[in-house]
Design a protein around this motif. Structure first.
Motif, PDB file in Angstrom:
ATOM      1  N   GLN A 404      -5.703   0.342   2.984  1.00  0.00           N
ATOM      2  CA  GLN A 404      -6.211  -1.008   2.697  1.00  0.00           C
ATOM      3  C   GLN A 404      -6.400  -1.146   1.188  1.00  0.00           C
ATOM      4  OE1 GLN A 404      -6.798  -3.091   5.282  1.00  0.00           O
ATOM      5  NE2 GLN A 404      -6.598  -1.587   6.940  1.00  0.00           N
ATOM      6  N   LEU A 405      -5.784  -2.203   0.644  1.00  0.00           N
ATOM      7  CA  LEU A 405      -5.909  -2.381  -0.803  1.00  0.00           C
ATOM      8  C   LEU A 405      -5.821  -3.863  -1.138  1.00  0.00           C
ATOM      9  CD1 LEU A 405      -6.089  -0.803  -3.496  1.00  0.00           C
ATOM     10  CD2 LEU A 405      -3.597  -0.815  -3.561  1.00  0.00           C
ATOM     11  N   GLU A 406      -6.838  -4.393  -1.720  1.00  0.00           N
ATOM     12  CA  GLU A 406      -6.908  -5.802  -2.129  1.00  0.00           C
ATOM     13  C   GLU A 406      -6.461  -6.749  -1.021  1.00  0.00           C
ATOM     14  OE1 GLU A 406      -4.609  -6.005  -5.683  1.00  0.00           O
ATOM     15  OE2 GLU A 406      -5.958  -4.697  -6.810  1.00  0.00           O
ATOM     16  N   GLY A 407      -6.930  -6.482   0.160  1.00  0.00           N
ATOM     17  CA  GLY A 407      -6.643  -7.381   1.273  1.00  0.00           C
ATOM     18  C   GLY A 407      -5.307  -7.118   1.962  1.00  0.00           C
ATOM     19  N   GLU A 408      -4.498  -6.289   1.346  1.00  0.00           N
ATOM     20  CA  GLU A 408      -3.200  -5.962   1.954  1.00  0.00           C
ATOM     21  C   GLU A 408      -3.284  -4.630   2.687  1.00  0.00           C
ATOM     22  OE1 GLU A 408       0.070  -7.614   1.299  1.00  0.00           O
ATOM     23  OE2 GLU A 408      -1.248  -9.278   0.743  1.00  0.00           O
ATOM     24  N   THR A 409      -2.464  -4.467   3.680  1.00  0.00           N
ATOM     25  CA  THR A 409      -2.374  -3.158   4.333  1.00  0.00           C
ATOM     26  C   THR A 409      -0.991  -2.568   4.066  1.00  0.00           C
ATOM     27  OG1 THR A 409      -3.859  -3.912   6.069  1.00  0.00           O
ATOM     28  CG2 THR A 409      -2.560  -1.945   6.527  1.00  0.00           C
ATOM     29  N   TYR A 410      -0.994  -1.362   3.533  1.00  0.00           N
ATOM     30  CA  TYR A 410       0.281  -0.675   3.286  1.00  0.00           C
ATOM     31  C   TYR A 410       0.370   0.498   4.235  1.00  0.00           C
ATOM     32  CZ  TYR A 410       0.012  -3.411  -1.023  1.00  0.00           C
ATOM     33  OH  TYR A 410      -0.113  -4.438  -1.935  1.00  0.00           O
ATOM     34  N   GLN A 411       1.515   0.583   4.937  1.00  0.00           N
ATOM     35  CA  GLN A 411       1.679   1.683   5.892  1.00  0.00           C
ATOM     36  C   GLN A 411       2.354   2.856   5.213  1.00  0.00           C
ATOM     37  OE1 GLN A 411       3.547   0.099   9.482  1.00  0.00           O
ATOM     38  NE2 GLN A 411       1.466  -0.175  10.268  1.00  0.00           N
ATOM     39  N   LEU A 412       1.652   3.989   5.237  1.00  0.00           N
ATOM     40  CA  LEU A 412       2.222   5.196   4.656  1.00  0.00           C
ATOM     41  C   LEU A 412       2.673   6.109   5.802  1.00  0.00           C
ATOM     42  CD1 LEU A 412      -0.439   5.948   1.894  1.00  0.00           C
ATOM     43  CD2 LEU A 412       1.649   4.599   1.714  1.00  0.00           C
ATOM     44  N   THR A 413       3.859   6.629   5.678  1.00  0.00           N
ATOM     45  CA  THR A 413       4.389   7.505   6.726  1.00  0.00           C
ATOM     46  C   THR A 413       4.636   8.885   6.144  1.00  0.00           C
ATOM     47  OG1 THR A 413       6.541   6.545   6.193  1.00  0.00           O
ATOM     48  CG2 THR A 413       5.412   5.700   8.147  1.00  0.00           C
ATOM     49  N   PRO A 414       4.695   9.928   6.977  1.00  0.00           N
ATOM     50  CA  PRO A 414       4.793  11.311   6.497  1.00  0.00           C
ATOM     51  C   PRO A 414       5.981  11.555   5.567  1.00  0.00           C
ATOM     52  CG  PRO A 414       4.295  11.282   8.829  1.00  0.00           C
ATOM     53  CD  PRO A 414       4.558   9.856   8.437  1.00  0.00           C
ATOM     54  N   ASP A 415       7.061  10.829   5.729  1.00  0.00           N
ATOM     55  CA  ASP A 415       8.218  11.088   4.876  1.00  0.00           C
ATOM     56  C   ASP A 415       8.003  10.636   3.438  1.00  0.00           C
ATOM     57  OD1 ASP A 415       8.202   8.451   6.053  1.00  0.00           O
ATOM     58  OD2 ASP A 415      10.116   8.110   5.025  1.00  0.00           O
ATOM     59  N   LEU A 416       6.992   9.803   3.215  1.00  0.00           N
ATOM     60  CA  LEU A 416       6.721   9.303   1.858  1.00  0.00           C
ATOM     61  C   LEU A 416       5.894  10.278   1.042  1.00  0.00           C
ATOM     62  CD1 LEU A 416       5.814   5.589   2.639  1.00  0.00           C
ATOM     63  CD2 LEU A 416       7.879   6.409   1.511  1.00  0.00           C
ATOM     64  N   LEU A 417       5.176  11.181   1.719  1.00  0.00           N
ATOM     65  CA  LEU A 417       4.222  12.036   1.022  1.00  0.00           C
ATOM     66  C   LEU A 417       4.471  13.504   1.296  1.00  0.00           C
ATOM     67  CD1 LEU A 417       0.896  10.166   1.923  1.00  0.00           C
ATOM     68  CD2 LEU A 417       2.179   9.979  -0.208  1.00  0.00           C
ATOM     69  N   SER A 418       4.158  14.288   0.277  1.00  0.00           N
ATOM     70  CA  SER A 418       4.085  15.722   0.531  1.00  0.00           C
ATOM     71  C   SER A 418       2.702  16.179   0.073  1.00  0.00           C
ATOM     72  CB  SER A 418       5.188  16.447  -0.244  1.00  0.00           C
ATOM     73  OG  SER A 418       5.049  16.169  -1.627  1.00  0.00           O
ATOM     74  N   PHE A 419       2.199  17.221   0.728  1.00  0.00           N
ATOM     75  CA  PHE A 419       0.862  17.706   0.365  1.00  0.00           C
ATOM     76  C   PHE A 419       0.988  18.992  -0.413  1.00  0.00           C
ATOM     77  CE2 PHE A 419       0.229  14.964   4.006  1.00  0.00           C
ATOM     78  CZ  PHE A 419      -0.839  14.188   3.591  1.00  0.00           C
ATOM     79  N   GLU A 420       0.242  19.035  -1.519  1.00  0.00           N
ATOM     80  CA  GLU A 420       0.310  20.234  -2.360  1.00  0.00           C
ATOM     81  C   GLU A 420      -1.079  20.758  -2.653  1.00  0.00           C
ATOM     82  OE1 GLU A 420       2.403  19.710  -6.021  1.00  0.00           O
ATOM     83  OE2 GLU A 420       4.249  19.074  -4.997  1.00  0.00           O
ATOM     84  N   GLU A 421      -1.173  22.067  -2.784  1.00  0.00           N
ATOM     85  CA  GLU A 421      -2.421  22.678  -3.225  1.00  0.00           C
ATOM     86  C   GLU A 421      -2.399  22.709  -4.742  1.00  0.00           C
ATOM     87  OE1 GLU A 421      -4.739  24.840  -0.898  1.00  0.00           O
ATOM     88  OE2 GLU A 421      -4.014  23.097   0.208  1.00  0.00           O
TER      89      GLU A 421
END
Length: 577
Positions: A404-421
């Motif tokens: 949720q950001l400034e009234g908009e909803t953005y859908q994030l899916t696993p392929d868009l992100l990677s997790f790093e330590e």
RNA sequence: GCGGCUGUAGUCUAGUCUGGUUAGGACUUGGGCCUUCCAAGCCUACGACCCGGGUUCAAAUCCCGGCAGCCGCACCA
């Protein structure tokens, strides 16, 4: 006859204190300091400066006595420094609205708005407890003096109810002055104002009074004091809350034990109690009329975690508070921070930097950019503020995280992100300092000094002020009014003044009368010129408290009196030579 | 803010009830005399009816209102 009456009579007669606006019948709650009173008060304030500015290394500031409404809204004074009042239409008796409701309904209504309180009174059909008459609508009686700032009078201002706020408000500047390091202290001496409903206790309850306050900013995790060892064996008369509840007696205890046994909440606070004790001792107030009374939980202000009043015993008013020493925590700075949107925190560097490993969600820019286009930068910013674990959890459950950001909803899916330590070095953290506040009521202290320094022996009135507090340092008397003796006396008086001593010549009445007047205003030393002076250039110097006299060469008088007043030598040292 | 009591020189007080001389005294304070060490004495001077209105020929005095002080109640983040 109470000592209070004798002292106040003499204070009035001799020009220490009188009630203000006398020729217009006076106004309750205001006092003038007369010629001697003003010097005494200044000497007390300068001694205070000597303790806190010189001794403790705190610096003094001076801020306006008129404050804008916003500042006092933040401090809580606009909303909480008032009492909701209601008046009986029949007998015109005035009551605290919240108290009257609590009495009849048992409901705690403190802090409710006046409108609400008025509604409760009519809904519950609450009547005047005295005569049963109807009550008026509830209005706020605010203890602050209100005024208008500027010609158009659009901006509401108030006379400050305490000097402390003037220190909290420029906190960022002060922190910068102290180069960002805790602990540090700032002091302010000046007038504060409270429009008391009906002050009737003379110097004890004033509408305009002088405070001397120190705000000491400390790290909440470290309330020790670097010089605590210096006061560790200092014995304090403490009257802790639990003993008050059991109606017990105050206890004498060393500072060290008070901290060890947890009687006082911190070393820093205990140190401040000792400092106040030493200050009072130097003002000539005996130990047995001083005690430190801890606030009961019920009377403590909502922001304080521990508070001790220094109380002085008086025959007229009983034990009166002359100093309040409180741990105000971070209440004020936090509140001003919220109202002003200024960051009033202090960066505390860790002893050693800490390495932290944490998970970060890293966007795959090849997909991220094209997908979100111009929104991409702000989404990335928002991601940094989002807990990566929450995203992980959402992915595990539904393979999608709704940002949720400034009234908009953005859908994030696993392929868009990677997790790093990631390893990160943290060098410190930002915290709100806690505030330890010794707050002195200078007028009450001045009154206490007059009260407890006053002595009556036979028909003699003596104001046994410590030599360095006495308004007039020395009086000069010719033993009899012969021209040659008066002439020499005048020269000696002038020589004393050249030394910076306030000195007076008195040729009126007999020698005994002159000594009597001198004693009554607390002048510690009198120089008497007699026939022998003309022969061998010696004079006598008399000590107020003992009435003893020592003969000295005229030439030594200015230096000797100076040393006596500054307590570099004692009068008995002169007797030995 | 309410009720009771009170208001005469810097201080203490007489006079107020029963209106009527220049409001009296003591202490203090200023000036002088005297006086060689702790408020002595003598002479002398300055100094007051809380404020405002009313009643009356006349008010310190009686009445009303205000202000202030004391006591009680209430209030005192």
């Amino acid at each position: 006859m109470m000592k209070n009456e004798d002292v106040m009579n003499i204070a009035k007669k001799r020009g220490f204190l009188w009630s203000s606006f006398e020729i217009y019948s006076g106004v309750a709650g205001f006092f003038d300091y007369g010629p001697l009173g003003a010097i005494l008060k200044n000497k007390i304030m300068n001694k205070w400066r000597n303790f806190y500015i010189v001794g403790e290394g705190f610096y003094e500031i001076e801020s306006p006595t008129i404050m804008p409404e916003e500042a006092l809204q933040a401090s809580g004074h606009v909303d909480h420094f008032n009492d909701p009042m209601t008046e009986c239409k029949e007998c015109l008796e005035v009551f605290r609205a919240d108290h009257i409701i609590k009495e009849t309904t048992g409901e705690e209504v403190e802090g409710l708005e006046n409108q609400k309180l008025t509604e409760i009174i009519s809904a519950e059909e609450i009547r005047c407890p005295r005569c049963g008459g109807h009550l008026t609508h509830v209005w706020s009686y605010n203890l602050m003096f209100q005024t208008l700032i500027g010609a158009k009078g659009k901006k509401t201002g108030y006379m400050r109810p305490e000097t402390a706020q003037g220190i909290f408000i420029p906190f960022k500047r002060l922190l910068r002055f102290y180069r960002g390091k805790l602990p540090f202290g700032v002091v302010q001496l000046g007038k504060a104002y409270r429009n008391e409903i009906s002050p009737r206790q003379g110097m004890i309850r004033l509408r305009e009074f002088t405070q001397a306050e120190a705000e000491i900013f400390v790290n909440p995790a470290d309330k020790s004091h670097p010089h605590f060892q210096d006061v560790a064996d200092h014995v304090l008369t403490l009257y802790p809350a639990d003993i008050q509840e059991e109606e017990g007696e105050p206890v004498k205890i060393t500072a060290k034990k008070a901290v060890q046994q947890g009687v006082v909440s911190s070393e820093m606070l205990t140190y401040q109690l000792c400092l106040a004790d030493k200050f009072m001792a130097e003002l000539g107030i005996p130990v047995d009329v001083i005690r430190f009374r801890q606030h009961l939980k019920t009377e403590m202000a909502h922001y304080a975690i521990d508070c001790w009043d220094v109380e002085v015993y008086t025959d007229r008013y009983g034990w009166i508070e002359v100093i309040g020493i409180a741990d105000r925590t971070d209440f004020d700075l936090k509140s001003h921070s919220e109202y002003s949107s200024e960051d009033l925190r202090v960066f505390i560097e860790y002893d050693e930097p800490r390495n932290i490993t944490k998970t970060v969600a890293k966007p795959d820019m090849k997909k991220f950019g094209p997908l979100f286009k111009k929104d991409a930068p702000k989404i990335m910013n928002a991601l940094k503020e989002t807990d990566p674990d929450a995203i992980k959890l959402a992915f595990a459950e539904s393979n999608v995280y709704d940002l949720q950001l400034e009234g908009e909803t953005y859908q994030l899916t696993p392929d868009l992100l990677s997790f790093e330590e990631v390893e990160e070095t943290v060098r410190g953290e930002k915290i709100y300092p806690h505030v330890i506040e010794p707050s002195y009521g200078i007028d009450r202290i001045t009154y206490s000094v007059l009260l407890h320094c006053f002595k009556q022996e036979d028909d003699r009135n003596i104001l046994c002020l410590p030599a360095d507090l006495a308004p007039v340092g020395a009086n000069v008397f010719p033993l009899v009014n012969k021209d040659d003796l008066v002439l020499v006396s005048t020269h000696i008086r002038d020589d004393l003044r050249i030394q910076g001593i306030i000195a007076e010549l008195d040729t009126s009445g007999t020698i005994g009368r002159r000594y009597a007047r001198s004693d009554e205003i607390g002048t510690p030393f009198a120089v008497t010129i007699d026939h022998q002076t003309l022969e061998d250039k010696t004079v006598t110097i008399r000590e107020r408290d003992t009435q003893k006299q020592v003969r000295l060469p005229v030439t030594k008088i200015p230096d000797t009196v100076n040393e006596l007043l500054n307590k570099k030598i004692n009068f008995s040292d002169l007797e030995d030579t």
